[in-house]
Design a protein around this motif. Structure first.
Motif, PDB file in Angstrom:
ATOM      1  N   UNK A  26      32.610 113.097  57.633  1.00 58.03           N
ATOM      2  CA  UNK A  26      32.934 114.087  56.602  1.00 58.03           C
ATOM      3  C   UNK A  26      31.792 114.196  55.594  1.00 58.03           C
ATOM      4  N   UNK A  27      31.154 113.067  55.270  1.00 61.81           N
ATOM      5  CA  UNK A  27      30.019 113.091  54.338  1.00 61.81           C
ATOM      6  C   UNK A  27      28.896 113.965  54.872  1.00 61.81           C
ATOM      7  N   UNK A  28      28.588 113.826  56.161  1.00 61.45           N
ATOM      8  CA  UNK A  28      27.513 114.622  56.750  1.00 61.45           C
ATOM      9  C   UNK A  28      27.840 116.112  56.714  1.00 61.45           C
ATOM     10  N   UNK A  29      29.078 116.463  57.028  1.00 63.48           N
ATOM     11  CA  UNK A  29      29.480 117.871  57.037  1.00 63.48           C
ATOM     12  C   UNK A  29      29.503 118.446  55.629  1.00 63.48           C
ATOM     13  N   UNK A  30      29.953 117.664  54.664  1.00 65.82           N
ATOM     14  CA  UNK A  30      29.969 118.124  53.269  1.00 65.82           C
ATOM     15  C   UNK A  30      28.546 118.339  52.763  1.00 65.82           C
ATOM     16  N   UNK A  31      27.641 117.413  53.090  1.00 62.34           N
ATOM     17  CA  UNK A  31      26.248 117.549  52.658  1.00 62.34           C
ATOM     18  C   UNK A  31      25.620 118.827  53.219  1.00 62.34           C
ATOM     19  N   UNK A  32      26.005 119.185  54.452  1.00 62.64           N
ATOM     20  CA  UNK A  32      25.445 120.385  55.068  1.00 62.64           C
ATOM     21  C   UNK A  32      25.991 121.666  54.443  1.00 62.64           C
ATOM     22  N   UNK A  33      27.260 121.664  54.064  1.00 56.56           N
ATOM     23  CA  UNK A  33      27.910 122.883  53.573  1.00 56.56           C
ATOM     24  C   UNK A  33      27.830 123.058  52.065  1.00 56.56           C
ATOM     25  N   UNK A  34      27.685 121.957  51.329  1.00 54.96           N
ATOM     26  CA  UNK A  34      27.796 122.018  49.868  1.00 54.96           C
ATOM     27  C   UNK A  34      26.776 122.932  49.198  1.00 54.96           C
ATOM     28  N   UNK A  35      25.485 122.921  49.579  1.00 51.45           N
ATOM     29  CA  UNK A  35      24.529 123.783  48.856  1.00 51.45           C
ATOM     30  C   UNK A  35      24.906 125.249  48.889  1.00 51.45           C
ATOM     31  N   UNK A  36      25.442 125.709  50.003  1.00 56.91           N
ATOM     32  CA  UNK A  36      25.844 127.107  50.098  1.00 56.91           C
ATOM     33  C   UNK A  36      27.096 127.429  49.318  1.00 56.91           C
ATOM     34  N   UNK A  37      27.761 126.395  48.828  1.00 55.60           N
ATOM     35  CA  UNK A  37      28.990 126.585  48.047  1.00 55.60           C
ATOM     36  C   UNK A  37      28.758 126.316  46.559  1.00 55.60           C
ATOM     37  N   UNK A  38      27.513 126.086  46.171  1.00 55.72           N
ATOM     38  CA  UNK A  38      27.224 125.815  44.767  1.00 55.72           C
ATOM     39  C   UNK A  38      27.715 124.459  44.310  1.00 55.72           C
ATOM     40  N   UNK A  39      27.673 123.476  45.220  1.00 58.51           N
ATOM     41  CA  UNK A  39      28.144 122.124  44.913  1.00 58.51           C
ATOM     42  C   UNK A  39      26.997 121.141  45.090  1.00 58.51           C
ATOM     43  N   UNK A  40      26.787 120.325  44.085  1.00 59.76           N
ATOM     44  CA  UNK A  40      25.789 119.249  44.133  1.00 59.76           C
ATOM     45  C   UNK A  40      26.525 117.949  44.443  1.00 59.76           C
ATOM     46  N   UNK A  41      26.160 117.303  45.556  1.00 56.02           N
ATOM     47  CA  UNK A  41      26.892 116.121  46.023  1.00 56.02           C
ATOM     48  C   UNK A  41      26.097 114.854  45.760  1.00 56.02           C
ATOM     49  N   UNK A  42      26.754 113.871  45.175  1.00 54.31           N
ATOM     50  CA  UNK A  42      26.212 112.529  45.023  1.00 54.31           C
ATOM     51  C   UNK A  42      27.141 111.571  45.763  1.00 54.31           C
ATOM     52  N   UNK A  43      26.557 110.721  46.596  1.00 58.04           N
ATOM     53  CA  UNK A  43      27.354 109.787  47.375  1.00 58.04           C
ATOM     54  C   UNK A  43      27.369 108.422  46.698  1.00 58.04           C
ATOM     55  N   UNK A  44      28.561 107.881  46.500  1.00 56.97           N
ATOM     56  CA  UNK A  44      28.722 106.568  45.890  1.00 56.97           C
ATOM     57  C   UNK A  44      28.602 105.498  46.976  1.00 56.97           C
ATOM     58  N   UNK A  45      27.706 104.530  46.767  1.00 48.93           N
ATOM     59  CA  UNK A  45      27.513 103.429  47.707  1.00 48.93           C
ATOM     60  C   UNK A  45      27.526 102.119  46.931  1.00 48.93           C
TER      61      UNK A  45
END
Length: 363
Positions: A26-45
């Protein structure tokens, strides 16, 4: 720009379990789709090695482990970084004092029916796990502290409603199968047949592997492959049930590549489980073009549709009869085609879009 924090701390760096694979895919798919949706994603590790399992160039923030004693107060730490929405693929991240919108995930309610926690957790977490699942009250308090609750299937969503598990909106962000065909030696090829019965899963009592072993009495000339790691005690229990002359192979754990090769070799995916949170191996088999014979219960019907034949979980003769049905090439082809059409509805891109739609509605 909406700031989404995606909790990737459940990604295992050694081998994937169900939560780990769900998180990573899900992280990989979100990272791919987020820029086109105006979302900046930060992953917590919490472990630097988790970064290599995230998309290249992913933005990360290192915080404490999800099993740390300070987890209940995690929101106070995250407040300083000013996310708009935090999504967690589990429900245990602390929410006390949060100043952002929160999506928590509860995959299923199976641990209320089978309370044994994973053995690799610290002792104090295992103790808390058991106490937590003695009543629905702690779960209700946890989930109601979120803005939205996510789950992975319509079956789980119905179960939440039946026991009034949360007052919050519930959104289904489905699981999806890994692409086993990509792991096969080129050229990738699935050989049709029902010579090999493949079981992928644990050997907990409710998994009811006994029915599969007993069914081999009526399936001479075929082999039951039990793929997962198994304790010596549990293996001895099942070996004692193997019918005379039957072929049952205990693999003791396999790689994803070995799993794919076994499924591709004249195989049927089998499970006589009496209870299930989702049944990811079933989805993986269908996506590879392999039919299944499984217990007739709602979650398997949701995952497989017409891509499986169904039998009562405790009826070994019925399981054997269903496997023999697949010897008919027309039946085999029909089930495989139905499974491929059904499982095509489940993809990580679609799941990521559902999550990002939910993020947009909150932000």
């Amino acid at each position: 720009m909406t700031r989404l924090f995606f909790d990737a701390r459940y990604i295992r760096t050694g081998f994937h379990d169900g939560i780990s694979r769900y998180s990573a895919e899900l992280a990989a798919a979100v990272a791919a789709s987020a820029p086109g949706r105006g979302v900046e994603v930060t992953f917590l590790v919490f472990d630097d090695d988790q970064r290599r399992l995230l998309p290249e160039g992913a933005s990360t923030l290192t915080i404490g482990a999800p099993t740390a004693l300070g987890e209940p107060l995690r929101a106070r730490e995250l407040n300083r970084h000013r996310p708009d929405v935090v999504f967690s693929p589990m429900q245990t991240i602390g929410t006390l004092g949060r100043r952002y919108r929160q999506i928590l995930t509860l995959h299923d309610t199976i641990y209320y029916r089978h309370r044994t926690p994973p053995r690799d957790l610290p002792w104090f977490v295992r103790l808390g796990w058991r106490l937590f699942h003695l009543s629905y009250v702690p779960q209700r308090l946890t989930l109601n502290a979120a803005d939205v609750v996510a789950t992975v299937s319509e079956t789980s969503a119905r179960q939440f409603a039946e026991v009034r598990l949360t007052r919050r909106p519930v959104v289904v962000i489905p699981n999806a199968p890994q692409r086993l065909a990509e792991l096969l030696p080129a050229p990738a090829e699935v050989v049709a047949g029902s010579q090999n019965l493949v079981y992928m899963g644990s050997f907990m009592p409710y998994k009811n592997v006994e029915t599969l072993v007993r069914a081999m009495a009526e399936l001479p000339g075929r082999t039951l492959h039990l793929l997962s790691r198994i304790s010596p005690t549990r293996r001895s229990e099942l070996e004692a049930l193997v019918p005379a002359g039957a072929s049952v192979v205990f693999h003791g754990g396999v790689t994803d590549e070995e799993y794919a090769r076994l499924l591709a070799d004249r195989a049927v995916l089998v499970s006589a489980s009496l209870d299930e949170g989702y049944g990811l191996p079933l989805a993986e088999a269908l996506a590879l073009g392999v039919p299944a014979v499984v217990t007739d219960m709602p979650i398997f019907r949701e995952v497989a549709g017409g891509g499986a034949l169904y039998a009562p979980g405790t009826d070994a003769a019925a399981f054997a009869a269903a496997v023999r049905e697949l010897d008919d090439p027309q039946v085999h082809a029909r089930v495989v085609a139905a499974g491929a059409a059904h499982i095509a509805r489940f993809s990580w891109t679609r799941s990521a879009d559902i999550l990002l739609d939910t993020v947009a509605s909150l932000a």
